[in-house]
Motif scaffolding. Structure first.
Motif, PDB file in Angstrom:
ATOM      1  N   GLN A   1      43.581  36.146  29.816  1.00 47.76           N
ATOM      2  CA  GLN A   1      44.619  36.562  30.754  1.00 47.76           C
ATOM      3  C   GLN A   1      44.118  36.481  32.188  1.00 47.76           C
ATOM      4  OE1 GLN A   1      47.824  37.277  30.283  1.00 47.76           O
ATOM      5  NE2 GLN A   1      47.591  36.778  28.098  1.00 47.76           N
ATOM      6  N   LEU A   2      42.871  36.882  32.410  1.00 49.96           N
ATOM      7  CA  LEU A   2      42.293  36.811  33.747  1.00 49.96           C
ATOM      8  C   LEU A   2      42.207  35.358  34.220  1.00 49.96           C
ATOM      9  CD1 LEU A   2      40.962  38.164  36.171  1.00 49.96           C
ATOM     10  CD2 LEU A   2      38.783  38.087  34.929  1.00 49.96           C
ATOM     11  N   ALA A   3      41.797  34.479  33.333  1.00 49.83           N
ATOM     12  CA  ALA A   3      41.702  33.060  33.684  1.00 49.83           C
ATOM     13  C   ALA A   3      43.065  32.495  34.058  1.00 49.83           C
ATOM     14  CB  ALA A   3      41.090  32.274  32.526  1.00 49.83           C
ATOM     15  N   ILE A   4      44.099  32.872  33.289  1.00 49.42           N
ATOM     16  CA  ILE A   4      45.455  32.400  33.578  1.00 49.42           C
ATOM     17  C   ILE A   4      45.907  32.899  34.940  1.00 49.42           C
ATOM     18  CG2 ILE A   4      47.878  32.607  32.870  1.00 49.42           C
ATOM     19  CD1 ILE A   4      46.878  32.681  29.968  1.00 49.42           C
ATOM     20  N   ARG A   5      45.601  34.155  35.254  1.00 49.07           N
ATOM     21  CA  ARG A   5      46.017  34.708  36.543  1.00 49.07           C
ATOM     22  C   ARG A   5      45.267  34.051  37.695  1.00 49.07           C
ATOM     23  NH1 ARG A   5      46.642  41.147  34.853  1.00 49.07           N
ATOM     24  NH2 ARG A   5      48.470  40.812  33.540  1.00 49.07           N
ATOM     25  N   GLU A   6      44.001  33.713  37.487  1.00 47.22           N
ATOM     26  CA  GLU A   6      43.252  33.032  38.532  1.00 47.22           C
ATOM     27  C   GLU A   6      43.829  31.647  38.802  1.00 47.22           C
ATOM     28  OE1 GLU A   6      39.266  33.115  37.114  1.00 47.22           O
ATOM     29  OE2 GLU A   6      38.858  35.134  37.884  1.00 47.22           O
ATOM     30  N   VAL A   7      44.254  30.950  37.752  1.00 49.86           N
ATOM     31  CA  VAL A   7      44.906  29.659  37.933  1.00 49.86           C
ATOM     32  C   VAL A   7      46.242  29.834  38.640  1.00 49.86           C
ATOM     33  CG1 VAL A   7      45.974  27.716  36.718  1.00 49.86           C
ATOM     34  CG2 VAL A   7      43.754  28.588  35.975  1.00 49.86           C
ATOM     35  N   ASP A   8      46.983  30.879  38.255  1.00 52.46           N
ATOM     36  CA  ASP A   8      48.284  31.146  38.858  1.00 52.46           C
ATOM     37  C   ASP A   8      48.143  31.402  40.359  1.00 52.46           C
ATOM     38  OD1 ASP A   8      51.118  31.499  38.624  1.00 52.46           O
ATOM     39  OD2 ASP A   8      50.818  33.660  38.813  1.00 52.46           O
ATOM     40  N   ASP A   9      47.013  31.988  40.775  1.00 49.31           N
ATOM     41  CA  ASP A   9      46.795  32.257  42.191  1.00 49.31           C
ATOM     42  C   ASP A   9      46.731  30.983  43.018  1.00 49.31           C
ATOM     43  OD1 ASP A   9      46.789  34.945  41.787  1.00 49.31           O
ATOM     44  OD2 ASP A   9      44.602  35.160  41.756  1.00 49.31           O
ATOM     45  N   LEU A  10      46.443  29.844  42.364  1.00 51.99           N
ATOM     46  CA  LEU A  10      46.339  28.578  43.079  1.00 51.99           C
ATOM     47  C   LEU A  10      47.696  27.920  43.301  1.00 51.99           C
ATOM     48  CD1 LEU A  10      43.207  27.107  41.252  1.00 51.99           C
ATOM     49  CD2 LEU A  10      43.292  28.324  43.440  1.00 51.99           C
TER      50      LEU A  10
ATOM     51  N   LEU B   1      44.145  44.139  36.216  1.00 53.38           N
ATOM     52  CA  LEU B   1      44.332  43.293  37.390  1.00 53.38           C
ATOM     53  C   LEU B   1      45.790  42.841  37.441  1.00 53.38           C
ATOM     54  CD1 LEU B   1      43.156  41.684  39.779  1.00 53.38           C
ATOM     55  CD2 LEU B   1      42.760  39.799  38.166  1.00 53.38           C
ATOM     56  N   PRO B   2      46.535  43.197  38.497  1.00 50.43           N
ATOM     57  CA  PRO B   2      47.938  42.773  38.572  1.00 50.43           C
ATOM     58  C   PRO B   2      48.050  41.253  38.650  1.00 50.43           C
ATOM     59  CG  PRO B   2      47.460  44.517  40.169  1.00 50.43           C
ATOM     60  CD  PRO B   2      46.149  44.040  39.639  1.00 50.43           C
ATOM     61  N   SER B   3      49.113  40.719  38.094  1.00 49.78           N
ATOM     62  CA  SER B   3      49.368  39.291  38.186  1.00 49.78           C
ATOM     63  C   SER B   3      49.702  38.932  39.628  1.00 49.78           C
ATOM     64  CB  SER B   3      50.533  38.911  37.272  1.00 49.78           C
ATOM     65  OG  SER B   3      51.731  39.527  37.732  1.00 49.78           O
ATOM     66  N   ALA B   4      49.720  37.621  39.912  1.00 57.19           N
ATOM     67  CA  ALA B   4      50.073  37.171  41.253  1.00 57.19           C
ATOM     68  C   ALA B   4      51.486  37.607  41.616  1.00 57.19           C
ATOM     69  CB  ALA B   4      49.942  35.650  41.334  1.00 57.19           C
TER      70      ALA B   4
END
Length: 303
Positions: free
Chosen positions: A79-88, A280-283
């Motif tokens: 989930q953290l990895a997905i959110r980090e990608v979403d931040d881009l 950690l909240p999503s983007a």
């Protein structure tokens, strides 16, 4: 061993976290039967039962709990990895689920969300109106709305709106027939429209004037569970209502209701939007929190 779909593990974790298939299905926007089929296939592939199921509850078996203990850190990392990608992404996306009582939904969340969705076109919002105090994490919500004193210690709270105030109101027709109370004590002789919380307790009417504080348990023949019905009854001349003044203001302005005992009005704390401090909240959620913090509540209250 039969092939296993990796998303089956996420489904399994969601069912345990939500405490059942129905709540997990609501969180994921699918049917309960679809989740049941996924779990059946997972159990068949592993050759072992993962969940104890009854008509009232769902809980992990010993094997299921061991699997979940090992899976949880990995699922969190995914989930953290997905959110980090979403931040881009150029713009946040995803779904934000919020649980809130009806008054907060009517007067705060809906106007707020409408403006937010104009700015963030790729974000979906789901608002569930519910006055019961729940575990928002277990029920799959990103955030909830409550009074400050009702928040758990592991939650972060952001104030919503201005301070609240209750109004005591009745229709001109009711007052013509029964007269207007001059003090809170005189309410005992009137038809007061009672409201019951989801937990079963009746709403107590609280009054403050200078250094005097009073609580009155309303008496009357009609009891409702929703503020809209309480207001509806007052407009129909069925008695005196105790509602947030946001509900009463339009009807007071057009003369359909009269405010009583305004000098005894008691201010209440703000509503608070709260969310887990350990997640950690999503983007999308971070964008929403930023929008909430920058919102001009004073200007909104005067429109």
């Amino acid at each position: 061993m039969n092939p296993i779909r990796l998303d089956s593990f996420d489904v399994f974790a969601a069912i345990v976290r939500c405490g059942g298939f129905r709540a997990a299905a609501l969180e994921r926007g699918v049917s309960s039967s679809a989740l049941s089929q996924t779990i059946n296939a997972l159990e068949d592939a592993l050759g072992i039962r993962l969940l104890n199921r009854s008509t009232r509850s769902v809980s992990p078996t010993e094997a299921g709990q061991r699997l979940l203990d090992r899976l949880s850190p990995a699922l969190d990392d995914i989930q953290l990895a997905i959110r980090e990608v979403d931040d881009l992404r150029d713009s946040p996306s995803g779904t934000i689920r919020i649980n809130a009582p009806a008054p907060a939904v009517d007067h705060l969340l809906c106007p707020l969300v409408f403006g937010f969705m104009e700015t963030y076109c790729d974000v979906k919002i789901e608002i569930i109106s519910d006055a019961a105090v729940i575990d928002i994490v277990a029920q799959g919500f990103d955030a909830g709305v409550r009074f400050g004193q009702q928040l758990a210690q592991d939650m972060i709270a952001v104030p919503l709106g201005t301070s609240l105030r209750y109004a005591i109101v009745a229709s001109p027709d009711y007052l013509l027939r029964h007269g207007a109370p001059q003090t809170p004590h005189e309410l005992v002789g009137h038809e007061c429209i009672k409201r019951r919380f989801p937990g079963g307790t009746l709403v107590t009417w609280r009054f403050v004037h200078e250094d005097v504080e009073l609580e009155v348990k309303p008496a009357g023949r009609l009891t409702v569970s929703a503020v809209h019905n309480e207001l509806q009854a007052a407009l129909a001349g069925r008695g005196i209502a105790h509602v947030l003044d946001d509900y009463a203001k339009p009807h007071i302005r057009d003369g359909r209701l009269v405010e009583l005992l305004p000098q005894w009005g008691a201010n209440l704390p703000h509503w608070f939007l709260y969310y887990p401090s350990r997640r950690l909240p999503s983007a999308a959620m971070r964008a929403f929190l930023g929008y909430v913090k920058s919102y001009d509540w004073q200007a909104s209250a005067t429109t």
